[in-house]
Design an enzyme around this catalytic site. Structure first.
Site, PDB file in Angstrom:
ATOM      1  N   ARG A   7       0.848  -1.203   0.000  1.00  0.00           N
ATOM      2  CA  ARG A   7       0.000   0.000   0.000  1.00  0.00           C
ATOM      3  C   ARG A   7       0.877   1.244   0.000  1.00  0.00           C
ATOM      4  O   ARG A   7       0.623   2.212  -0.708  1.00  0.00           O
ATOM      5  CB  ARG A   7      -0.872   0.052   1.259  1.00  0.00           C
ATOM      6  N   GLU A  55     -18.926   4.214  -2.477  1.00  0.00           N
ATOM      7  CA  GLU A  55     -18.045   3.675  -3.525  1.00  0.00           C
ATOM      8  C   GLU A  55     -18.684   3.731  -4.904  1.00  0.00           C
ATOM      9  O   GLU A  55     -18.001   3.889  -5.921  1.00  0.00           O
ATOM     10  CB  GLU A  55     -17.658   2.232  -3.193  1.00  0.00           C
ATOM     11  N   HIS A 106      -6.157  -4.333   0.996  1.00  0.00           N
ATOM     12  CA  HIS A 106      -6.806  -5.331   1.847  1.00  0.00           C
ATOM     13  C   HIS A 106      -7.464  -6.446   1.032  1.00  0.00           C
ATOM     14  O   HIS A 106      -8.560  -6.902   1.334  1.00  0.00           O
ATOM     15  CB  HIS A 106      -7.809  -4.668   2.795  1.00  0.00           C
TER      16      HIS A 106
END
Lengths: 310, 274
Positions: A7, A55, A106
């Protein structure tokens, strides 16, 4: 060997790319620390769009930005990008082949103890089934940085998948990521391991371990799951006869499915798919879950030895 | 400050567009007459007067952008744009045929000139916000218009978008609701009531204007008012009639997604003075 968070590797790369590409913009859905998009926010606050926990709206806004000549990079977890906003990705972004980069963190079971709701073991299968979509899953920081630049330079939608934890360095200076091309991490003709994402480390370790016993196991890192590198799969099938795939994903429809589809066309190799065996992943640390799901170095070795007995 | 326009010309544009909608749907034997006819004046006001656009230069950098979020209403837009010489009117008759540029729902890859591929309801307003944000980022002067449906407003994404545009202070964005009160399964008020609509959008932070959605003058005045509003987006609640202009279609749910047959089309065309 050193470890590094993918990340963070992506976020750092994106800041560098932001300097190079003034039309690059970042979108975030309230996970700026988790996705590390906070780094882009600090560097380019005027090019940072916080949409809140929404989202679907984020994907649509990204589509509109791409239609305006921007290179939008969306940030959220893999489960939300691929499932909550799936249809927006398909219809608003992929159908008109818009230049949106969907960066997800993730992935797999790396959200660990956060629970199964936050795991994503379906996303490769989902994204792979969407026409026009490119699916990238880098395995270490070096591959991640190269993949970030490749994704930004590529003109079209791309889904870039990384885990939450740190990844062991595997890539050397001679390894190079290119969209649609596998990376040969180890040579060998006794069998092949094909990995994607950061389980390439386990793949390489298994190969190195068996090499000590005189067994030469080829390792291919499939940094791009779609478009899949057909050539190397066909070669591996012809030359080694046995392919073990390993991924932090359901064995249905992911890397294993993609490799099996190609291998089946020539029928010259057995394919064994290691991954989550089509069940909801248990809750625990990521390492615990990978052990439970038989995704350790030893599990790979056992699988290979069943074939490479002599 | 108001630019003058020829209202007779715009009314004629609306009438001709309705005629084309009926001809297209009859030829295709499928499509959505109700919502294609209810939106016509909105599209005519925008494309016929309000919006800056050029059919000879469809990629003109500072053109205003239009997103038809209720993608099933696309025959109306195909017709209005054909009458403004974006494409030949006779080509419209290929609606919904194999390889036609005129798909049942808009596909901007096949038909350049359209600004978004829509059809799955609820997605267009977010795309319009992306356009409007890009305009702000680049200090461009173009404005963005998005037509949504009332049935469509039952989608959650509409409200995600509604929540976000005021945050970004998108005074270059206008969302127009084609409030025709019908959807496939019945009246909106029965299927899933939306009222009080104006209060909802006000509460979300939009400048709200109510108009008669078939009164071109009123629509143009509303768009002019929207252009004068600073710091927030505008929502125009356009009161419309489903199937407007064809007596036996007006207000009837049955005409949401059914094409007229030959006799019905002849009757409709007669009423429209074709």
């Amino acid at each position: 060997m050193a470890k590094y968070s993918l990340r963070h590797a992506f976020a750092e790369a994106l800041v560098d790319l932001g300097k190079k590409y003034p039309n690059l913009v970042a979108l975030e859905a309230d996970l700026q620390d988790s996705t590390q998009s906070i780094q882009f926010m600090k560097a380019f606050p005027e090019r940072y769009i916080q949409v809140g926990i929404a989202e679907q709206n984020m994907m649509g806004i990204a589509a509109g930005l791409a239609l305006s000549g921007k290179i939008p990079v969306t940030h959220t977890f893999a489960c939300f990008a691929s499932m909550r906003a799936c249809e927006q990705v398909r219809t608003s972004i992929a159908y008109p082949k818009l230049n949106v980069k969907i960066f997800v963190s993730h992935c797999g079971v790396s959200a660990g103890t956060a629970g199964t709701s936050h795991h994503a073991i379906e996303d490769i299968a989902i994204m792979r089934a969407i026409p026009n979509m490119t699916v990238i899953a880098p395995g270490d920081a070096r591959e991640m940085r190269q993949a970030a630049e490749a994704a930004i330079r590529y003109d079209g939608p791309a889904y870039v998948r990384v885990g939450a934890g740190e990844a062991e360095d595997v890539y050397t200076e001679t390894h190079h990521f290119e969209i649609g091309k596998a990376t040969v991490l180890r040579d060998g003709n006794d069998a092949t391991i094909i990995s994607t994402g950061q389980l390439m480390y386990e793949a390489v370790c298994a190969s190195d371990e068996l090499r000590k016993q005189g067994k030469k196991i080829r390792v291919l890192q499939m940094g791009t799951v779609k478009p899949i590198d057909r050539e190397v799969i066909l070669e591996a099938a012809e030359e080694t006869g046995f392919i073990v795939t390993i991924e932090e994903h359901n064995v249905v429809g992911g890397l294993g499915g993609a490799v099996a589809e190609v291998a089946a066309e020539i029928g010259k190799a057995k394919v064994r798919r290691l991954g989550i065996q089509d069940r909801f992943s248990p809750v625990g640390t990521a390492a615990y879950i990978l052990g439970e799901e038989m995704l350790t170095i030893n599990d790979i070795i056992v699988s290979l030895l069943e074939f490479v007995k002599e | 400050m108001a630019q003058c326009y020829d209202i007779e010309y715009l009314r004629e544009l609306a009438r001709q567009s309705r005629i084309d909608v009926i001809k297209m749907l009859e030829a295709a034997k499928s499509g959505h007459p109700g919502g294609s006819l209810s939106e016509i004046e909105i599209l005519v006001a925008l494309y016929g007067h309000v919006m800056k656009h050029d059919n000879d230069n469809i990629n003109m950098k500072d053109r205003d952008r239009f997103v038809l979020s209720k993608g099933h209403g696309i025959p109306g837009l195909y017709a209005v744009m054909a009458n403004l010489d974006y494409w030949p009117r006779e080509d419209l008759l290929s609606l919904r045929t194999v390889n036609s540029r005129f798909q049942g729902h808009p596909d901007r890859v096949r038909l350049p000139g359209l600004e978004a591929s829509t059809g799955s309801l609820g997605q267009g307003l977010s795309i319009a916000i992306g356009y409007a944000l890009a305009s702000k980022l680049d200090n461009d002067a173009y404005r963005v218009y998005c037509v949504i449906g009332d049935g469509e407003s039952q989608e959650g994404q509409i409200w995600e978008a509604a929540l976000s545009a005021p945050k970004f202070k998108l005074d270059n964005l206008v969302c127009i609701l084609d409030y025709n009160k019908g959807q496939i399964d019945g009246f909106v008020k029965d299927v899933m009531p939306l009222e009080p609509i104006a209060d909802k959008w006000k509460a979300f932070g939009w400048h709200v204007i109510k108009v008669d959605g078939h009164d071109i003058d009123e629509l143009i005045r509303a768009f002019e008012e929207a252009a004068s509003i600073k710091g927030k987006p505008t929502f125009i609640l356009a009161d419309t009639v489903k199937g407007k202009g064809v007596s036996f279609m007006e207000g009837l749910i049955d005409w949401h997604g059914v094409a007229p047959n030959k006799e019905e089309a002849e009757q409709a065309l007669k009423e429209l003075g074709a």
